[in-house]
Each structure stands twice: as structure tokens, then as C-alpha cells.
Design a protein around this motif. Structure first.
Motif, PDB file in Angstrom:
ATOM      1  N   ILE A 131      38.781  22.539  42.036  1.00 30.20           N
ATOM      2  CA  ILE A 131      39.787  23.385  42.685  1.00 30.20           C
ATOM      3  C   ILE A 131      41.182  22.823  42.452  1.00 30.20           C
ATOM      4  CG2 ILE A 131      40.628  24.259  44.907  1.00 30.20           C
ATOM      5  CD1 ILE A 131      37.730  24.116  45.891  1.00 30.20           C
ATOM      6  N   GLU A 132      42.115  23.724  42.262  1.00 35.43           N
ATOM      7  CA  GLU A 132      43.530  23.350  42.176  1.00 35.43           C
ATOM      8  C   GLU A 132      44.296  24.100  43.254  1.00 35.43           C
ATOM      9  OE1 GLU A 132      45.844  22.937  38.316  1.00 35.43           O
ATOM     10  OE2 GLU A 132      46.737  24.789  39.131  1.00 35.43           O
ATOM     11  N   LEU A 133      45.125  23.379  43.987  1.00 35.87           N
ATOM     12  CA  LEU A 133      45.989  23.971  45.006  1.00 35.87           C
ATOM     13  C   LEU A 133      47.441  23.730  44.592  1.00 35.87           C
ATOM     14  CD1 LEU A 133      46.699  25.215  47.782  1.00 35.87           C
ATOM     15  CD2 LEU A 133      46.436  22.900  48.761  1.00 35.87           C
ATOM     16  N   LYS A 134      48.155  24.815  44.278  1.00 39.50           N
ATOM     17  CA  LYS A 134      49.572  24.717  43.926  1.00 39.50           C
ATOM     18  C   LYS A 134      50.394  25.329  45.043  1.00 39.50           C
ATOM     19  CE  LYS A 134      53.041  25.804  40.405  1.00 39.50           C
ATOM     20  NZ  LYS A 134      53.330  26.417  39.089  1.00 39.50           N
ATOM     21  N   ALA A 145      62.607  29.691  54.744  1.00 35.06           N
ATOM     22  CA  ALA A 145      61.954  29.171  53.546  1.00 35.06           C
ATOM     23  C   ALA A 145      60.583  29.823  53.438  1.00 35.06           C
ATOM     24  CB  ALA A 145      61.805  27.658  53.620  1.00 35.06           C
ATOM     25  N   ILE A 146      60.183  30.160  52.213  1.00 31.04           N
ATOM     26  CA  ILE A 146      58.886  30.797  51.979  1.00 31.04           C
ATOM     27  C   ILE A 146      58.029  29.856  51.144  1.00 31.04           C
ATOM     28  CG2 ILE A 146      57.696  32.843  51.127  1.00 31.04           C
ATOM     29  CD1 ILE A 146      60.315  34.355  51.277  1.00 31.04           C
ATOM     30  N   ILE A 147      56.784  29.714  51.553  1.00 35.44           N
ATOM     31  CA  ILE A 147      55.852  28.816  50.855  1.00 35.44           C
ATOM     32  C   ILE A 147      54.684  29.641  50.312  1.00 35.44           C
ATOM     33  CG2 ILE A 147      54.307  26.836  51.083  1.00 35.44           C
ATOM     34  CD1 ILE A 147      56.089  25.967  53.483  1.00 35.44           C
ATOM     35  N   ARG A 148      54.454  29.511  49.025  1.00 37.39           N
ATOM     36  CA  ARG A 148      53.305  30.166  48.395  1.00 37.39           C
ATOM     37  C   ARG A 148      52.274  29.106  48.022  1.00 37.39           C
ATOM     38  NH1 ARG A 148      54.108  33.792  43.055  1.00 37.39           N
ATOM     39  NH2 ARG A 148      54.772  31.779  42.189  1.00 37.39           N
ATOM     40  N   SER A 149      51.061  29.294  48.498  1.00 35.00           N
ATOM     41  CA  SER A 149      49.942  28.412  48.143  1.00 35.00           C
ATOM     42  C   SER A 149      48.974  29.197  47.274  1.00 35.00           C
ATOM     43  CB  SER A 149      49.220  27.915  49.400  1.00 35.00           C
ATOM     44  OG  SER A 149      50.094  27.153  50.217  1.00 35.00           O
ATOM     45  N   THR A 150      48.710  28.683  46.089  1.00 31.46           N
ATOM     46  CA  THR A 150      47.798  29.343  45.153  1.00 31.46           C
ATOM     47  C   THR A 150      46.557  28.474  44.979  1.00 31.46           C
ATOM     48  OG1 THR A 150      49.705  30.294  43.982  1.00 31.46           O
ATOM     49  CG2 THR A 150      47.560  30.349  42.857  1.00 31.46           C
ATOM     50  N   ILE A 151      45.424  29.011  45.381  1.00 32.76           N
ATOM     51  CA  ILE A 151      44.144  28.299  45.250  1.00 32.76           C
ATOM     52  C   ILE A 151      43.411  28.859  44.038  1.00 32.76           C
ATOM     53  CG2 ILE A 151      41.984  27.680  46.395  1.00 32.76           C
ATOM     54  CD1 ILE A 151      43.373  28.420  49.061  1.00 32.76           C
TER      55      ILE A 151
END
Length: 667
Positions: A131-134, A145-151
Motif C-alpha cells: 500500500i502507498e499513502l500519499k 488548508a485542504i488535505i488530499r490523501s490518496t490510498i
């Protein structure tokens, strides 16, 4: 959370137009082959997992004038969120939490972490076997502030992943959490600002006053499939509308916001780097410019509380610098004028918003006077007309000149009305409250040796002077007369132009005759009578060269002394006092030995004014390469520097140092 395609195109067009309006009068030709944004990659080190609310062991990233900032976790064990936020909305800045929105993936063992920062955003990537979490963080406004987490599933099989958000507790008792559905609210007993965290619609939150978690959610990903999760963090003061901000957040598209922010920073960097002096075109100097912009960006604050215009802190990193100072503001504005005209103008407006009827401009102002009162005890050296001219040179905006001109004129003559004890046309530093310490502060060079034996004198009620006439002050006033003449001519105040020029000519003669010691070849302060020098070679001695008020012969002798390695041409040249003076003490001296980059710039510019360009280039290179952390990645730009060792001293992330690096490389 997503806009349709038509609205996307409209939004991006509006953003491009708005950002372009902040630039100078000349259209910018960006070299498409150059990735200007890459000059800012990892230029500062934001790694910190705060241990307590006032942990200042690391730097913080901010943008759009927000009153809060973030860092990277400094270990894999702290994965899942960005450090903070660090809240400048209360006290003198505190960490709210080690990570206020930490995304946890159950039963995942992380093997590696990679972090990257740019002037536009932060990004971090955590990797496990499958798994990669960006995670990416970008400021959409000065409130949010906006946070995007891509799994992403990196395996060859379907994977089920259970995730949830939570915090690691609050780092202060002054904050309180409460939750409703997919929203977390944060209130403070020390601030009027309110925080809001918005999670995806399906999120369910369970919270106490200090901690929260979301109900675990399970998702299934096919090989190479990914899932994006968006969280926003808002900290907003009551003079702004949370309901309006919420609407903007809910209709925003992360990718569009990120692209717009990248475009904005790319143009700022391109504009600045394209203005570099030819002799300083090199990657290391372009990176120094990127670091300088970012330093100013991290200290940028939108209007709030007592502050009615946006501007810059001297340093968010030092608790007593969370306000706007007049002397700093004039310098910030000049640096900002190279890449953000509107912010430069508003920095000027912020200080003149506190101008008194008699022309006095307050020393420093704060958002919340319960934390720190405005300082009306003194003002600072007169450089405001210089700043306005430098802005005017970039955009030729007569409206701004007409707005500021009467205020500048009133401030200029305030000095002669309130700080000329013997009414001889030469001014002194002083104070409004009659204290000696405030009079020294007014010089901006608080504890300089020239003030060691100074005495305070009363001019009238509320107006006091030191018993000495300062060469730098009168040189600044000479320069201001010519800058005011330039502005008056632009708005056709022709009767004023002649007055300023005549006054300047008289003052020029006075400066050359009274403050110059023919024996030493140096400019010194004198007593009020003008017949005794206050000895001790300090940086005030080359301010007349910056003001272009001395003879060529006088400039030559000053040049010879500042280029002497035993005196001022040290590892970091042009420090505040001569290295061979018995009171020289950079580590404990503050203004008794350290190199302040504003004074160093005035020295370099003074050399250029008299065509000592070879010496000016040599000094510029030594300053930039000798001062720790100006070049290279990681370390921040400091308040001042040890002139012999190059060690960075006092506050980190210092605005006027960054502004003068910009001037050294472009002006």
C-alpha cells in the motif's frame, strides 16, 4: 466536492487573471523550458513532531496569509497526517496537536517515508509492502488548508483496507473539541478564532473535549486502484463568515486549487528570478530567491483583529515578533514589490492605518492587544517614501501614490516638528514617553555603541530627543526628500517638488560638513552643537552613501574602510560595527557586532551608487556565501549573522533578511 467541467474552466481562468493582477506593469515572459517551482523544492526543512504547544525546534509552512501553519512528521511512527497546525490565532503561537487529522490504516506496516515541500504545497508519501499513502496539503485561502490523501493498492491482488481519522490529543488546555456528523469544531478560551474540520460525507465522528476518532470505514481496492479522501481544516476569525467559507470549501476541487497555487508560485518565482542581476545568475542564487519568497510567505498574515490590512511578521518563529513593525514593513514592501505588488502596498497601508493626526507612525502593531499592546513609545527610521517609490517603479500606479502621498508628507515633516530639539534642521532619534530605551529603539539599532552615553531631552509634551544628531537619520531624511519629490512630480504637485529639492540641497551640505570626520574618513553621529563626534565606526557610517548624499572623495574613504578585512570586510561583510573595536561582540551584542542584512544591503547599494561595482559584487558574494543557510537547502534565513564565523543568530525565518537578499540579487 467536485465542480462540473464548465465551472472548472471558469474557476481556473479567474484564478489566472487574479494572480496576474498582482504582478508588475510589464507582462512576464516565462521561459517554458525552466521549472521555476523546482527551485523551491525542499528549500526549507519542515520536519517536526511537536512535543508541546510551544515547541520551536522546527519550521512551519503557511500560505495565503493564513494564521496557522504545518510541518511534516519526523518519523514513520508519526505517519498519517501533517504536524499541527501551529496556531498563530492565539497567544504568541501554539501547536494545537502533534497531528490534528491523522489518518490511520489498520494493520499496515510502513517501510519508508518521503516528504517534499514547494512554495505551493506540501506532500508526503508513506510506503508499505502493498500500500502507498500519499498526502498533499495546499492552502485554498487565508482561512483554509485542504488535505488530499490518496490510498493506492500496489499489489497484484484485491485488498481490503480499514481506515479512520483521529488526533493524538491536544497540546493545550485552551482548546476544546466538539463534533456533529462529519464536522469537528474547535473553540479556544484564548482566541476569537474558531476551527472547523470537514471530513467526507460518510464520516461519523466520536469526540471528547480533547480527543476524537472517526468510526472505521472499510474500502476494497483492486490492483493499482486508488481512493482519494479529502479533509479541510479552517481557522477563521469572527470578522469573516464561516458559512461563506464553508460554501467555498464544499464546492472546491483539490486538483484545481493545487494547480492554481502552483501557477501562482511559478509566476512569482519566474518574475523574481528573471530580474536577477546577470553576474548572479546561478542555481544557488535562484534557490536563495526561492527561499526568500518562502520566508516572506510563511510570515504573511491576512487582516484580523486590530490589523485592518495584510502584512508580514518579522518572524512567526519568535514569540515576540507576531506583529507588524514600521521599519520592517518598509523593507518588506520593497522586497515584496518584485513579485507581489498588492501585498507590498497593503504592508504599507497597514502601518499608515495607525498614523496619528500629527503625522507620527506607530512603531509596531498587533492583532490582539490583550497579548501585546501597540507600541506608541517611538517610531522607526523614515524609509516609507523609499518603499512607495520602489512600488511605484514596478507598476506606475498613480492611484496608490495619491493615496499615500499626503500621509508620507505628514510623516516626513513630523520629524522636524517633534525630533529637532534645537530647531537647526537636523533631527534626532527620540521617544514619545520620555524614556531613553524607547529613544534607542527608535533608531532601529537598539543598543548600538553610539547610544551608550546618550541623554534624553524634552522638546515638548509627548516629544523627546536624544542629545545627539544622528547621521543615518538625517541621511534617510535627505533620501526621503528626493523620493517625495519624485512622487510629487508624478502626481503633479509641482510646488512641493521644488521645496523638497531645495531642502535636500541644504541638508546635503549639512551632512557632508557636520557628520564627516576628515581625519578618520568616516561619518559619525555628533552632539547637538555639531562640534563633537561620537566615535565608534558603525554601519550608520555608510548610510550616507546609500542615500547618495556624500562627495566622491568622502565615498572613497568610506569604501576603503568597509573593504578592510580588519574592520568590515569579514566573512559576512558589512556588519553593524567594526571588528577591531573593543566593544565588538557578535554573540551578545545584537547591534554591537552581528551582521544584519538590511545594513549589509545599504553598504552594497552605497558602493553601487558611487560606481564601486567590483567591490559591491565581491561583498554580495561574500554575504550570501558566508552567512549560514542563505544558500543551500534546509536551514532558514536568520535575523542576523556572526560576521566572523557566519553562524546564523537569533530568530529564524526572518522577513527583512529575506527581503534584502532579494534586493542584493536584483537591485
Amino acid at each position: 466536492m467536485y465542480l462540473n467541467k464548465v465551472v472548472k474552466h471558469i474557476v481556473i481562468l479567474i484564478l489566472v487573471i487574479n494572480f496576474s493582477c498582482n504582478k508588475s506593469k510589464e507582462p512576464l515572459k516565462i521561459d517554458k523550458k525552466v521549472d521555476y517551482l523546482n527551485y523551491s523544492k525542499n528549500i526549507l526543512d519542515y520536519r517536526i513532531t511537536p512535543k508541546d504547544s510551544i515547541d520551536k525546534s522546527g519550521l512551519m509552512f503557511s500560505d495565503q496569509g493564513a494564521w496557522f501553519a504545518y510541518g511534516f512528521p519526523n518519523s514513520i511512527s508519526s505517519y498519517g497526517g501533517f504536524s499541527g497546525p501551529f496556531l498563530m490565532t492565539q497567544q504568541n503561537g501554539i501547536w494545537s496537536s502533534p497531528s490534528l487529522a491523522k489518518l490511520q490504516l489498520k494493520n499496515v506496516e510502513w517501510k519508508a517515508i518521503e516528504t517534499n515541500s514547494f512554495n505551493s504545497h506540501l506532500e508526503q508519501t508513506f510506503k508499505s509492502k502493498n500500500i502507498e499513502l500519499k498526502q498533499e496539503l495546499v492552502f485554498s485561502s487565508g482561512h483554509t488548508a485542504i488535505i488530499r490523501s490518496t490510498i493506492t493498492n500496489k499489489s497484484n491482488s484485491n485488498i481490503k483496507i480499514e481506515y479512520q481519522w483521529g488526533n493524538q490529543g491536544l497540546l493545550t488546555k485552551n482548546l476544546t473539541l466538539s463534533s456533529t456528523k462529519n464536522r469537528l469544531k474547535i473553540t479556544s478560551s484564548k482566541s476569537t478564532a474558531t476551527g472547523y474540520l470537514l471530513f467526507p460525507n460518510e464520516t461519523v465522528i466520536s469526540s471528547s473535549k480533547t480527543t476524537y476518532t472517526t468510526v472505521p470505514t472499510t474500502l476494497e481496492l483492486k490492483p493499482n486502484e486508488f481512493k482519494e479522501l479529502i479533509v479541510s481544516q479552517t481557522f477563521i476569525f469572527p470578522e469573516y463568515s464561516w458559512e461563506q467559507e464553508k460554501k467555498e470549501v464544499l464546492k472546491s476541487n483539490f486538483e484545481l486549487v493545487l494547480k492554481a497555487r502552483k501557477l501562482e508560485k511559478e509566476e512569482q518565482l519566474a518574475h523574481l528570478i528573471s530580474n536577477q542581476k546577470k553576474q548572479f545568475i546561478a542555481k544557488k542564487y535562484s534557490e536563495a530567491l526561492a527561499k526568500s519568497i518562502l520566508t516572506l510567505q510563511n510570515n504573511w498574515r491576512i487582516p484580523a483583529g486590530e490589523l485592518k490590512f495584510e502584512g508580514l511578521f518579522p518572524s512567526y518563529h519568535y514569540k515576540w515578533f507576531n506583529g507588524f513593525w514600521s521599519w520592517d514593513s518598509w523593507k518588506h514592501a520593497v522586497g515584496l514589490s518584485y513579485f507581489n505588488i498588492e501585498l507590498a502596498k497593503n504592508q504599507i497601508r497597514a502601518m499608515f492605518d495607525f498614523q496619528s493626526e500629527d503625522g507620527f507612525v506607530v512603531d509596531c502593531i498587533y492583532r490582539d492587544t490583550n497579548i501585546e499592546p501597540h507600541n506608541y513609545r517611538d517610531t522607526k527610521p523614515p524609509l516609507s517614501a523609499w518603499a512607495v517609490v520602489k512600488i511605484f517603479e514596478k507598476d506606475n500606479n498613480l492611484k496608490f501614490v495619491k493615496e499615500l502621498y499626503p500621509k508620507l508628507k505628514k510623516y516626513h515633516y513630523w520629524w522636524y516638528n517633534k525630533r529637532d530639539h534645537d530647531k537647526d534642521g537636523l533631527c534626532e532619534y527620540g521617544s514619545t514617553d520620555g524614556t531613553l530605551i524607547a529613544a534607542k529603539w527608535e533608531s532601529g539599532m537598539d543598543n548600538a555603541i553610539r547610544f551608550d552615553d546618550s541623554i534624553i531631552l524634552k522638546n515638548e509634551e509627548g516629544a523627546y530627543s536624544l542629545n545627539q544628531e544622528s547621521v543615518d537619520l538625517n541621511a534617510y531624511l535627505y533620501a526621503e526628500k528626493l523620493y517625495l519629490a519624485q512622487l510629487a512630480e508624478a502626481i503633479q504637485k509641482n510646488e512641493d517638488v521644488e521645496v523638497y529639492k531645495n531642502e535636500a540641497e541644504i541638508l546635503k551640505t549639512r551632512i557632508q560638513n557636520q557628520f564627516y570626520d576628515t581625519k578618520d574618513g568616516w561619518f559619525y553621529d555628533t552632539n547637538l552643537e555639531g562640534n563633537k563626534f561620537i566615535k565608534g565606526e558603525g554601519s550608520e557610517g555608510w548610510i550616507p552613501l546609500w542615500a547618495n548624499v556624500v562627495s566622491k572623495k568622502q565615498a572613497e574613504t568610506v569604501k576603503n574602510l568597509i573593504m578592510d578585512p580588519k574592520k568590515f570586510f569579514t566573512k559576512v561583510p558589512f556588519q553593524t560595527m567594526s571588528a577591531d573595536h573593543p566593544k565588538f561582540n557578535p554573540l551578545k551584542g545584537y547591534w554591537r557586532g552581528p551582521n544584519w542584512l538590511d545594513q549589509a544591503y545599504f553598504g552594497v547599494k552605497g558602493l553601487r551608487n558611487y560606481n564601486f561595482n567590483t567591490e559591491a559584487d565581491l561583498a554580495t558574494v561574500k554575504i550570501l556565501e558566508g552567512a549560514e543557510g542563505i544558500l543551500g537547502k534546509g536551514k532558514s534565513i536568520r535575523e542576523n549573522y556572526h560576521p566572523i564565523t557566519g553562524e546564523g543568530l537569533n530568530a529564524q525565518n526572518f522577513s527583512w533578511s529575506a527581503a534584502h537578499i532579494i534586493m542584493l540579487l536584483t537591485d
